[in-house]
Design a protein around this motif. Sequence first.
Motif, mmCIF file in Angstrom:
data_model
loop_
_atom_site.group_PDB
_atom_site.id
_atom_site.type_symbol
_atom_site.label_atom_id
_atom_site.label_comp_id
_atom_site.label_asym_id
_atom_site.label_seq_id
_atom_site.Cartn_x
_atom_site.Cartn_y
_atom_site.Cartn_z
ATOM 1 N N CYS A 59 41.969 36.935 30.278
ATOM 2 C CA CYS A 59 42.858 37.859 31.005
ATOM 3 C C CYS A 59 43.746 37.109 31.999
ATOM 4 O O CYS A 59 44.004 37.587 33.111
ATOM 5 C CB CYS A 59 42.048 38.941 31.714
ATOM 6 N N SER A 77 45.756 34.580 38.046
ATOM 7 C CA SER A 77 44.390 35.100 38.049
ATOM 8 C C SER A 77 43.802 35.037 36.647
ATOM 9 O O SER A 77 44.519 34.980 35.653
ATOM 10 C CB SER A 77 44.365 36.535 38.581
ATOM 11 N N GLU A 78 42.481 35.037 36.617
ATOM 12 C CA GLU A 78 41.725 35.055 35.375
ATOM 13 C C GLU A 78 40.360 35.662 35.653
ATOM 14 O O GLU A 78 39.924 35.726 36.805
ATOM 15 C CB GLU A 78 41.553 33.641 34.800
ATOM 16 N N ILE A 79 39.699 36.107 34.599
ATOM 17 C CA ILE A 79 38.312 36.548 34.716
ATOM 18 C C ILE A 79 37.456 35.430 34.144
ATOM 19 O O ILE A 79 37.661 35.011 32.998
ATOM 20 C CB ILE A 79 38.051 37.858 33.957
ATOM 21 N N CYS A 84 36.766 37.968 38.988
ATOM 22 C CA CYS A 84 38.189 37.695 39.063
ATOM 23 C C CYS A 84 38.392 36.490 39.972
ATOM 24 O O CYS A 84 37.900 36.467 41.095
ATOM 25 C CB CYS A 84 38.950 38.890 39.628
ATOM 26 N N ARG A 86 41.391 34.091 41.617
ATOM 27 C CA ARG A 86 42.826 34.034 41.890
ATOM 28 C C ARG A 86 43.148 32.763 42.641
ATOM 29 O O ARG A 86 42.340 32.264 43.418
ATOM 30 C CB ARG A 86 43.264 35.200 42.773
ATOM 31 N N CYS A 182 40.868 43.665 29.207
ATOM 32 C CA CYS A 182 41.321 43.313 30.562
ATOM 33 C C CYS A 182 41.697 44.530 31.390
ATOM 34 O O CYS A 182 41.443 44.560 32.589
ATOM 35 C CB CYS A 182 42.526 42.385 30.480
ATOM 36 N N THR A 185 39.057 46.374 33.594
ATOM 37 C CA THR A 185 38.378 45.718 34.713
ATOM 38 C C THR A 185 38.950 46.207 36.048
ATOM 39 O O THR A 185 40.139 46.454 36.155
ATOM 40 C CB THR A 185 38.538 44.193 34.615
ATOM 41 N N TRP A 187 39.574 44.713 38.845
ATOM 42 C CA TRP A 187 40.544 43.856 39.518
ATOM 43 C C TRP A 187 41.942 44.031 38.953
ATOM 44 O O TRP A 187 42.916 43.865 39.641
ATOM 45 C CB TRP A 187 40.109 42.387 39.471
ATOM 46 N N ASP A 188 42.055 44.388 37.667
ATOM 47 C CA ASP A 188 43.367 44.545 37.039
ATOM 48 C C ASP A 188 44.140 45.688 37.713
ATOM 49 O O ASP A 188 45.330 45.569 37.927
ATOM 50 C CB ASP A 188 43.210 44.822 35.547
#
Length: 191
Positions: A59, A77-79, A84, A86, A182, A185, A187-188
């Motif tokens: 993601c 950002s990524e999971i 999450c 960042r 994604c 989630t 955080w998205d």
Amino acid sequence: MSPSFALLLPLLLPLIRAQVPHWGPCPEPSVQATFNIKQFMGRWFEVAKLPAQFEKGRCIETNFTMKADSTIRVVSSEILKGECRRIEGIGVTEDLKNPAKLGISYSYVLPYSPYWILATDYVNTALVYSCTDVLRLFHVDFAWILSRTRTLPGASVEEAKDVFVKNNIDVSRMVSSKQQGCDSTPWDRAL
């Protein structure tokens, strides 16, 4: 092999193994003509990439925001392992005559890394390239296919790869990015 190179080699090996190294200096690809930085701003999702040691999750996305001082706030950002992660950096136009050649740094102590926009239509895709010479003996490069959506049709990805190839950039090891699951989630929704 020179003594100084022999001393540097152990420090460079971890970098080399995790990336895509090539002999010789970096290529000089053509970048987007008449690039409009303001149209490029916003949220971009990573659809495909050359392997990068600093990107291990899924993601992956980056949000670009123009600041009042004409620098660019860059939030990637990524999971990874369900969390999450960042990182925030700064982007600059390194050459005002060639605004598609950006530089990005995620640390105040590190120099700006090239972040060149080879092609973009601003609303669907962007092709980005970065390359670092190591003693002019070899180079380590990165390439990304970005989209305003989490996926692109296969034909669009192949067309994007062709642009890299025409610019002497080896994308034979390019892999698809994981962008499934994604949007569910928490955080998205917070971005």
